[in-house]
Scaffold this motif. Structure first.
Motif, mmCIF file in Angstrom:
data_model
loop_
_atom_site.group_PDB
_atom_site.id
_atom_site.type_symbol
_atom_site.label_atom_id
_atom_site.label_comp_id
_atom_site.label_asym_id
_atom_site.label_seq_id
_atom_site.Cartn_x
_atom_site.Cartn_y
_atom_site.Cartn_z
ATOM 1 N N ARG A 52 0.838 -1.210 0.000
ATOM 2 C CA ARG A 52 0.000 0.000 0.000
ATOM 3 C C ARG A 52 0.867 1.253 0.000
ATOM 4 O O ARG A 52 0.589 2.216 -0.722
ATOM 5 C CB ARG A 52 -0.887 0.040 1.256
ATOM 6 N N GLU B 180 4.331 5.737 -5.259
ATOM 7 C CA GLU B 180 4.349 5.820 -6.724
ATOM 8 C C GLU B 180 3.423 6.932 -7.210
ATOM 9 O O GLU B 180 3.761 7.658 -8.140
ATOM 10 C CB GLU B 180 3.936 4.473 -7.329
ATOM 11 N N ARG B 181 2.253 7.075 -6.564
ATOM 12 C CA ARG B 181 1.339 8.165 -6.942
ATOM 13 C C ARG B 181 1.947 9.512 -6.583
ATOM 14 O O ARG B 181 1.938 10.451 -7.392
ATOM 15 C CB ARG B 181 -0.005 8.019 -6.223
ATOM 16 N N GLU C 299 7.486 4.452 -10.902
ATOM 17 C CA GLU C 299 7.045 3.073 -10.786
ATOM 18 C C GLU C 299 8.246 2.217 -10.440
ATOM 19 O O GLU C 299 9.274 2.301 -11.111
ATOM 20 C CB GLU C 299 6.382 2.602 -12.083
ATOM 21 N N PHE C 300 8.140 1.437 -9.374
ATOM 22 C CA PHE C 300 9.280 0.632 -8.927
ATOM 23 C C PHE C 300 9.131 -0.803 -9.386
ATOM 24 O O PHE C 300 8.032 -1.274 -9.677
ATOM 25 C CB PHE C 300 9.395 0.694 -7.389
ATOM 26 N N ARG D 93 -10.939 2.074 3.785
ATOM 27 C CA ARG D 93 -10.303 1.625 5.023
ATOM 28 C C ARG D 93 -10.609 2.608 6.154
ATOM 29 O O ARG D 93 -10.892 2.205 7.281
ATOM 30 C CB ARG D 93 -8.796 1.493 4.806
ATOM 31 N N ARG E 198 2.892 -7.520 -11.630
ATOM 32 C CA ARG E 198 3.821 -7.170 -10.563
ATOM 33 C C ARG E 198 3.247 -7.568 -9.194
ATOM 34 O O ARG E 198 3.946 -8.123 -8.353
ATOM 35 C CB ARG E 198 4.034 -5.648 -10.617
ATOM 36 N N TYR F 225 -1.534 -11.256 -5.441
ATOM 37 C CA TYR F 225 -2.838 -10.589 -5.519
ATOM 38 C C TYR F 225 -3.579 -11.138 -6.744
ATOM 39 O O TYR F 225 -3.025 -11.133 -7.840
ATOM 40 C CB TYR F 225 -2.660 -9.078 -5.704
#
Lengths: 78, 630
Positions: free
Chosen positions: A45, A51-52, A57-58, B45, B236, B243
């Motif tokens: 998360r 990234e945002r 981007e990793f 959340r 990824r 996921y």
């Protein structure tokens, strides 16, 4: 504000938001062991939010190797 | 917030986001209201966290349906828990979720048996994705393909049996979406045993099985197709944490899953309430006339309104009850509905017509009473953002889809919401809509909605009042030429006449704009009055019907009386000249407190108001004129 402090403060905002800890203080030395709720899913998360925030981007391999806030900082700086 | 994925939900405002961070105490109603917006996983959340923090005194009901969901997943699913709880609020449920993950369900049911028993689920979700089955291609081998697919379906059947014997609870199955790891080519549709062929066979077999078992089916394959398989999967995240789909799709997945779960608790939408003007057809029938409506081939807008009607008709054939709620002169609107040659819907498709000038919250309440169907089974479709906001504000249990500005974009947004999900389809469903046909069962006098005043306050309205000027001239002339319903005298003036009135010192001219929390409504009203010896004599007073019921006439009169005082006049006078289209303002002057002073053959009436006796009406509107704010 110097660049390093700026990155830390933006990261701190992300950690607070993603871990729902409004008063959390982080430093480069912070690790999952000393931050409540920072588990492997939280890492995902946090990375998504980073990234945002930093428009990056990793790679999976980088994300996998995150062991501390310092690792995140060097990924952002790379 | 990432880009919106569920466009039928309103986006949270800045103050909504603030509230989601700070809401404390026991305010479940606020939480439910917040949940009506589209939130990303982080927002959901937060809502789940706020819900968990709510402490109610023992025995005080939450007003939410408590539902315990067990989710069995062969992949990672823990990250879905709070997303599901937050989404549950949107559907009036307090969802408790137990997640058992990362193994085959057969293993999980044994491994976690004790904790599942003590959790005591109401419903079991078999969140199995394609990885649980492998479905390795057997290209070109039809026999092997059939065997592989039936093995998969048999396995699902066996899991179903084991859940049934242990817990006796309904099960939600999921269709499979393709594994991006396998070869996927156009030719695969032609090759028995290709991965695509195998997935198709499993989904078909699973659907047949669920049809007979009476369980629920979450069509993940359809969901992934809607947003695109390349967006559904994240290689990824599969590699990193197994996921089953990209994490940003979790809120969408949860919305569809929770809606399905809600069905098992009797929460289903069965009524679609449609507006008429600029919804059922393009244009305003009372102003533009039936012959000028945009409906049918020849214009993109006309075709879009036809398509909307066709969609409503299809829903009716699926047993959805259709109603009409419109602010209109009933005879005019019904005539268009019955006789416009391009109408797709017929009068008998509509169970109840509510065509009047009352606010729509009161109308929906009345529809609910007439049909004996709860408001939580209603969906309200209206082009006007202010009407949508009023219903959301007054009747939060009604589903109110957001709509794009462009009517040609409505249908995909509306259809994506899956409002009218059901557990199956029966003959009774097919015929249901006609049972509700309530000929001539129109509710009589409706009481205006009790919270109308609160609602108007919440709009934060400002009326901008200016004399005619060169910039406004064109639009003023257009309103004078077009307004038929809220028009006291229906006197038509050209642009040159408007310019002359503007320059005439013996005339008062007003052009009015109304802005509110939704933005600027543009020019909505025009007044022309003559300054007489002892009075202001109103020659023209017209207003756009879009802003009916907002207190604009009262605010306008407050301004006019103040102006009369400034000029040292004792009276404000006006006349009403009846036409075919302006019955709605026959009592306009009476309602504002004017005395009747004369009647003529043909129904023309004259009215007078004493300035000294007048008390300001002070509707919840700030008036700003060339002089300043009042």
């Amino acid at each position: 504000m110097d660049k390093h402090a700026d990155v830390i403060s933006r990261l701190q905002a992300i950690f607070r938001e993603e871990l729902d800890l409004p008063n959390l203080q982080i430093s480069p030395q912070s690790t999952p062991d000393d931050v409540d709720g920072w588990d492997s899913l939280a890492t995902i998360r946090i990375v998504a939010a980073v990234e945002r925030e930093f428009d990056r981007e990793f790679e999976a391999a980088q994300i996998e190797s995150i062991r501390s806030v310092a690792d995140l900082i060097s990924m952002i700086a790379a | 917030m990432t880009k919106p994925m569920m466009r039928w939900l309103p986006q949270p405002t800045t103050s909504d986001i603030e509230l989601s961070r700070s809401l404390g105490g026991s305010n479940i109603a606020d939480l439910v209201r917040l949940a009506q917006c589209e939130w990303d996983a982080g927002g959901l959340r937060r809502l789940a966290t706020r819900l968990a923090g709510i402490q109610l005194p023992d025995g005080q009901p939450t007003g939410l349906q408590a539902v315990r969901v067990l989710l069995l997943s062969n992949s990672t699913a823990r990250h879905l828990k709070e997303t599901l709880i937050g989404t549950g609020l949107r559907h009036g449920m307090r969802v408790d979720v137990m997640i058992s993950e990362y193994e085959d369900p057969e293993v999980l049911l044994v491994r976690d048996y004790d904790s599942i028993v003590s959790f005591n689920p109401d419903i079991v979700v078999l969140a199995m994705d394609v990885h649980a089955f492998g479905l390795r291609p057997a290209a070109g081998n039809a026999e092997a393909a059939a065997a592989i697919a039936s093995r998969a379906v048999d396995r699902l059947r066996a899991i179903r049996e084991s859940v049934r014997s242990s817990f006796k609870k309904p099960v939600v199955f999921q269709t499979l979406t393709l594994d991006p790891g396998h070869v996927r080519l156009h030719v695969d549709r032609l090759i028995p045993g290709s991965h695509a062929d195998l997935v198709g066979r499993v989904n078909a077999g699973l659907s047949d099985f669920v049809r007979s078992s009476g369980d629920l089916l979450l069509d993940v394959a359809m969901l992934s197709e809607r947003i695109g398989q390349d967006n559904w999967n994240s290689a990824r995240h599969w590699a990193l944490a197994k996921y089953p789909f990209a994490p940003e799709n979790a809120p969408l997945y949860a919305e569809h899953l929770v809606r399905l779960v809600a069905l098992k608790f009797g929460k289903s939408r069965r009524v679609l309430v449609l507006d008429l003007d600029n919804t059922m057809w393009g244009g305003i029938v009372g102003d533009d006339g039936k012959e000028n409506l945009l409906l049918g081939p020849g214009s993109p807008v006309g075709e879009a309104h036809c398509a909307l009607q066709a969609m409503a008709k299809e829903l009716r054939d699926r047993g959805i009850v259709l109603c009409v709620s419109s602010k209109n002169e009933e005879s005019v609107a019904l005539d268009a509905f019955r006789t416009h040659p391009e109408m797709v819907l017929a009068e008998e498709d509509i169970a109840v017509f509510q065509i009047n000038w009352t606010d729509k919250a009161a109308n929906l309440q009345a529809l609910s009473d007439i049909l004996s169907l709860g408001l939580d089974s209603f969906v309200f479709l209206d082009d006007n953002p202010a009407e949508r906001a009023q219903i959301r504000f007054a009747l939060p249990q009604v589903a109110v889809p957001e709509l794009p500005k462009d009517v040609t974009e409505w249908i995909p947004v509306f259809q994506s919401a899956c409002y009218f999900e059901t557990t199956g389809f029966t003959v009774e469903d097919r015929d249901r809509a006609s049972y509700y046909r309530a000929d001539a069962r129109r509710a009589a006098q409706l009481k205006s909605f009790a919270r109308q005043e609160d609602y108007l306050q919440s709009l934060d309205m400002e009326l901008l009042v200016n004399p005619f000027d060169a910039i406004g001239r064109k639009r003023i002339a257009q309103l004078i030429a077009k307004s038929n319903q809220f028009n006291l005298t229906t006197r038509r003036y050209s642009e040159a006449d408007v310019a002359a009135a503007e320059a005439d010192p013996r005339r008062i001219t007003l052009q009015m704009r109304l802005s509110d929390v939704f933005g600027d409504n543009g020019m909505i009203g025009v007044v022309i009055a003559d300054i007489g010896a002892d009075a202001i004599e109103i020659d023209t007073w017209l207003m756009s019907c879009r802003v009916l019921g907002r207190g604009v006439p009262e605010a306008t009169l407050d301004w006019l009386v103040a102006r009369a005082r400034d000029l040292g006049k004792g009276f404000v006078r006006g006349v009403y000249i009846p036409t075919k289209k302006n019955m709605m303002v026959a009592d306009h002057y009476r309602n504002l407190g004017f005395e009747l002073t004369g009647e003529r053959p043909g129904g023309e009436t004259a009215w007078e108001l004493s300035v000294d006796a007048y008390r300001d009406k002070k509707p919840p509107i700030r008036i700003r004129d060339a002089v300043g704010a009042h």
